[in-house]
Design an enzyme around this catalytic site. Structure first.
Site, PDB file in Angstrom:
ATOM      1  N   GLU A 120      64.361 104.277 -64.277  1.00 18.83           N
ATOM      2  CA  GLU A 120      64.006 104.163 -65.697  1.00 18.83           C
ATOM      3  C   GLU A 120      62.593 104.726 -65.926  1.00 18.83           C
ATOM      4  O   GLU A 120      62.367 105.478 -66.872  1.00 18.83           O
ATOM      5  CB  GLU A 120      64.089 102.695 -66.145  1.00 18.83           C
ATOM      6  CG  GLU A 120      63.904 102.511 -67.636  1.00 18.83           C
ATOM      7  CD  GLU A 120      64.106 101.056 -68.063  1.00 18.83           C
ATOM      8  OE1 GLU A 120      64.872 100.318 -67.402  1.00 18.83           O
ATOM      9  OE2 GLU A 120      63.480 100.647 -69.063  1.00 18.83           O
ATOM     10  N   THR A 169      62.628  97.885 -69.561  1.00 21.62           N
ATOM     11  CA  THR A 169      63.495  96.882 -70.194  1.00 21.62           C
ATOM     12  C   THR A 169      63.657  95.578 -69.413  1.00 21.62           C
ATOM     13  O   THR A 169      64.045  94.564 -69.985  1.00 21.62           O
ATOM     14  CB  THR A 169      64.906  97.474 -70.386  1.00 21.62           C
ATOM     15  OG1 THR A 169      65.313  98.054 -69.148  1.00 21.62           O
ATOM     16  CG2 THR A 169      64.932  98.523 -71.477  1.00 21.62           C
ATOM     17  N   CYS A 194      65.065  93.953 -72.664  1.00 18.73           N
ATOM     18  CA  CYS A 194      66.440  93.891 -73.179  1.00 18.73           C
ATOM     19  C   CYS A 194      66.877  92.431 -73.389  1.00 18.73           C
ATOM     20  O   CYS A 194      66.281  91.517 -72.810  1.00 18.73           O
ATOM     21  CB  CYS A 194      67.390  94.595 -72.219  1.00 18.73           C
ATOM     22  SG  CYS A 194      67.595  93.711 -70.656  1.00 18.73           S
TER      23      CYS A 194
END
Ligand code: SF4
Length: 283
Positions: free
Chosen positions: A131, A167, A195
């Site tokens: 990521e 996240t 998230c």
């Protein structure tokens, strides 16, 4: 033995989406070889399930993976992939599916919008994680903050600064780093990208009021959301362990253990957690 499991457990919406995308790639391209570029999610069982469908998983450098494929279907992993690599696959004529989790896609989109508006981005993330690699590939105006001490090292001559995070980070750790950034760059704008799955699981752990003889965090050691939960569990309960399967419990002496708390990372199958609960209850 008393066993309590924190809910939710099992796959998060992002992992469900990744698996659906892979299924679609297999079903819509009958006969073509499907490649998974990067570990689809960080969980060996999911990877083995994927392999059982005839999908070839290529871990490691994603660009080299694309270089090595001349024909077929490629599915990019949940954690996000740089546009350059996706474009390379399209240019080679491969059939492309980007299975990045919707939360990761949103984060990448938000960063691009700020870059277009001439912002510098302070990205709080894990070095080397897919990521973070996808984020850093967007622009040289993105600066990685891996730990609190990095905040002091940043040198930016731009009043337009936005702070965005990976996240699956810990809400607590993020709070401390935000605090330090606010002191150094009071004009910075903050976007919290943790998230839903990570946020809810962390909240459930932090709000747990009881004491336990043992806290078990189920999930892979490469899974960042699992490792975040494990770190938080160790901070709250010193007797926390991280396992990925029921079999690993055989290495622990559980004879005097009476009260156990179980929580799981977002890429662990529900059945796997239930197997562990059943095993412990039968001891
Ligand atoms: S843990 Fe969060 S970021 Fe990762 S796949 Fe699940 S919803 Fe997406």
């Amino acid at each position: 033995m008393n066993v309590k499991v924190l809910k939710p457990y099992g796959f998060c919406a992002g992992v469900e989406y990744v698996i659906k995308t892979l299924d679609k790639a297999v079903n819509d391209n009958n006969g073509k070889q499907v490649y998974c570029i990067g570990d689809l999610v960080h969980n060996d069982e999911v990877i083995n399930f994927v392999k059982s469908k005839g999908v070839k998983v290529i871990s490691g450098n994603k660009e080299e993976a694309i270089d090595s494929i001349d024909f077929g279907v490629v599915v990019f992993s949940a954690h996000g992939t740089s546009d350059k690599i996706i474009q390379k696959a399209i240019d080679k004529g491969l059939v492309v599916y980007d299975a990045a989790c919707p939360f990761v896609k949103k984060e990448l989109l938000d960063i691009k919008k700020y870059i277009e508006k001439d912002y510098d981005v302070l990205f709080i993330g894990v070095p080397g994680h897919d990521e973070a690699n996808a984020v850093l590939s967007i622009s040289s105006k993105i600066h990685l903050i891996a730990r609190l001490s990095d905040v002091e090292q940043i040198n930016i001559n731009n009043k337009k600064i936005v702070v965005i995070n990976q996240t699956t980070l810990s809400t607590d750790e993020l709070h401390y780093i935000h605090f330090a950034i606010k002191k150094r760059f009071p004009y910075a704008v903050f976007e919290d990208e943790i998230c839903n799955s990570s946020r809810i699981r962390q909240k459930m752990l932090l709000s747990e009021a009881n004491d336990y003889d043992l806290v078990i965090v189920v999930g892979d050691k490469h899974s960042n959301n699992t490792q975040t939960l494990f770190k938080m569990a160790k901070e709250k309960y010193c007797n926390a362990i991280n396992i990925s399967s029921k079999e690993q419990l055989h290495t622990f002496d559980l004879h005097k253990t009476q009260n156990v708390l179980i929580l799981s990372g977002a890429s662990v199958m529900k059945e796997k957690v239930e197997e562990i609960i059943k095993f412990l209850k039968n001891l």
